[in-house]
Design an enzyme around this catalytic site. Structure first.
Site, PDB file in Angstrom:
ATOM      1  N   LYS A  33       0.825  -0.967  -0.086  1.00 32.63           N
ATOM      2  CA  LYS A  33       0.066  -0.019  -0.141  1.00 32.63           C
ATOM      3  C   LYS A  33       1.023   1.257  -0.050  1.00 32.63           C
ATOM      4  O   LYS A  33       2.109   1.046   0.160  1.00 32.63           O
ATOM      5  CB  LYS A  33      -0.733  -0.009   1.210  1.00 32.63           C
ATOM      6  CG  LYS A  33      -0.324  -0.020   2.491  1.00 32.63           C
ATOM      7  CD  LYS A  33      -1.451  -0.354   3.557  1.00 32.63           C
ATOM      8  CE  LYS A  33      -0.778  -0.505   5.085  1.00 32.63           C
ATOM      9  NZ  LYS A  33      -0.557   0.815   5.819  1.00 32.63           N
ATOM     10  N   TYR A 242      16.530  30.393   6.515  1.00 36.57           N
ATOM     11  CA  TYR A 242      15.258  31.304   6.833  1.00 36.57           C
ATOM     12  C   TYR A 242      15.318  31.570   8.337  1.00 36.57           C
ATOM     13  O   TYR A 242      15.751  30.751   9.114  1.00 36.57           O
ATOM     14  CB  TYR A 242      13.956  30.466   6.621  1.00 36.57           C
ATOM     15  CG  TYR A 242      13.405  30.513   5.161  1.00 36.57           C
ATOM     16  CD1 TYR A 242      13.230  31.861   4.741  1.00 36.57           C
ATOM     17  CD2 TYR A 242      13.687  29.274   4.540  1.00 36.57           C
ATOM     18  CE1 TYR A 242      12.874  31.756   3.322  1.00 36.57           C
ATOM     19  CE2 TYR A 242      13.098  29.645   3.135  1.00 36.57           C
ATOM     20  CZ  TYR A 242      12.924  30.586   2.482  1.00 36.57           C
ATOM     21  OH  TYR A 242      12.349  30.849   1.166  1.00 36.57           O
TER      22      TYR A 242
END
Lengths: 344, 344
Positions: A33, A242
């Site tokens: 999956k 940042y």
């Protein structure tokens, strides 16, 4: 490539399947999956089919359709979410086997696709998917008359062998299914490692195939090498990235590499992340950006051309620790922008 | 579909671009890196081209190639990572404009692709990408003689208007570029909001287009609706999900929905996550699984068929707060398993 390279070692994957298979006397299936835990369900499933796997598990019918195309008709594909209201066409057209989770799903399946194969998922205490024990008592005889291919349940705490929930779910599962003449499955990777009492007729490993805990002896399946875009000198007191979140305290050399959280390199790992230049471990500095990570390479003799995040020195679980999560999330978050290389 | 449905509202995207464009007197480009912040770069870019956008920005050359196919020849596509050693063919074949970040990249570009368009990225203090000011002084005249299409830099702290780094980077950028006859760009979304001093000749919004902070007035672009697989009663004292992390203290109704961290719903949001049934807010309980989330729907009058995670009631930034990250990471993590619906 200017993008990072994600290498998938199908030989290691196959070795992991064989190692898990050798721990049981029953059939060993495979859970593929979430696009094979992010690594590519078609390639993963085809390789496991060569090893002898005949039963595969996916989360939703759409994944089953992709898998059917990859595997052809010689495989059974089970769908954990069962028969959803809009899943009928996919289930029918791709010969998928829904694991029916509720009385609603049973009524839907038997009315719309009578005679179509199915399995049943029973809830044994996780309260997430599966028929409740009280419902099971009411519908069991009807279900058995329709010939389910499998009856299964899922363990909530199998990654922790000491957790009392394991024995409790085993007790409930046996109470509901002992004496019935249907193939049974309880164990995923964690359940396999709990020992033979948990194995029943079919085990269905997922994370262990892909090299993740709780299968501590797994071979690593994934390598992630990230190219360096540029290196620069940063003086004492200068900041990187940042929000000025890192400041150089010594004259430093900073490499900027071409991957970031848009590639699934979870932003939360920033303060703890390291990468490797060959065998040398170097720290990431500043924040993880969308497409970029900055690395302190001051201690390297030469500017690197690539740095490795996942591989021989750092497993997916090591990366998960850096990000405060589990290896499963590291794998399934790996993004679309990588150049993907397959070893087979 | 059995999968969740991700709806992308291109009208809202276009409105956000127009709103940002109206805040400036200069050209407004668009950043569509990371597959259009996870939403699909081709659809996003084609719609923005209809609004009049002619310049687009991507992170790596591979993304530029995809964008060229979507846009045709009538667009300029800039590549933030510049001219990487293995990017030459892509840059040439797809007429991409690398933003040269270092002397190494300049030498490479002028040697291998003489006459091919380029821009320059200057570092003004973020120390992540771009030519250092000291290098700029040495190479400026040579570069100018080659006719760069753009000279740009990137602000490290623009999401925080009060941060002194903004004015400092502006000062450095002007010091390096004032008086040169080249188009200049400093502002992304945050820089646009800092005001005209930051706008120069071209602004290049990214996150604001997609409905994220710091553009607080953005229209929401993304809606995420997740189907319910089943609902069950859970008695007092019963647990839900992995590691028994949630225990019912009152008789409860639990819905299991078909999406999880493999769909980019960051696992860390678990303890704080909420979803909506129509206008009613309901809490997620237990851990976020790979493909599933469990929700306490006890207070709803009826079992829901779908629950909404992102939309009118919860922006991507609200979801980011739940997960301890930023809206940018929520968007770029959105996965491949959704049924994607486009409003245009």
């Amino acid at each position: 490539m200017a993008s990072a390279t994600l290498t998938l070692d199908l030989n290691a994957l196959a070795q992991n399947w064989r190692d898990l298979n050798n721990q049981t006397a029953c059939e060993t299936a495979a859970v593929v999956k979430a696009n094979g835990y992010g690594l590519g369900a078609p390639a993963v499933a085809r390789r496991l089919a060569r090893e002898g796997v005949r039963r595969f598990f996916v989360a939703v019918a759409e994944e089953g359709a992709v898998l059917r195309s990859a595997l052809g008709q010689n495989a059974e594909i089970f769908v954990f979410s069962g028969h959803m209201p809009t899943g009928t066409n996919l289930i029918r057209d791709h010969q998928l086997i829904p694991l029916l989770n509720s009385v609603d799903q049973m009524l839907r399946h038997f009315e719309i696709l009578p005679g179509h194969p199915f399995g049943v998922q029973i809830d044994t205490g996780m309260n997430r998917l599966g028929v409740e024990p009280s419902e099971w008592a009411a519908v069991k005889d009807m279900l058995l008359s329709q010939g389910p291919r499998l009856v299964m349940s899922h363990l909530a705490c199998a990654d922790d062998p000491q957790h009392p929930m394991n024995a409790e779910q085993l007790r409930v599962f046996r109470g509901l299914t002992d004496g019935l003449n249907i193939p049974r499955s309880l164990a995923a990777t964690g359940g396999i490692l709990l020992g033979p009492a948990y194995h029943f007729d079919l085990c269905r490993p997922g994370i262990g195939l892909y090299g993740g805990l709780p299968f501590a002896d797994a071979s690593p399946v994934v390598t992630l090498d990230i190219p360096v875009i540029q290196c620069r000198d940063v003086a004492v007191g200068e900041t990187v990235g940042y929000a000025n979140s890192w400041t150089a305290t010594v004259p430093s050399r900073i490499a900027t590499i071409s991957a970031g959280y848009a590639d699934g390199l979870i932003r939360a790992m920033g303060p703890n992340a390291h990468v490797h230049a060959g065998d040398q471990r170097v720290p990431c500095v500043g924040r993880v950006s969308m497409d970029l990570i900055t690395v302190d390479v001051t201690n390297l003799d030469d500017d690197p051309t690539h740095l490795q995040l996942i591989g021989r020195h750092q497993s997916v679980d090591t990366i998960a620790d850096m990000a405060g999560t589990i290896g499963y999330e590291i794998l399934t978050s790996l993004g679309n922008r990588y150049a993907r290389r397959v070893i087979e």
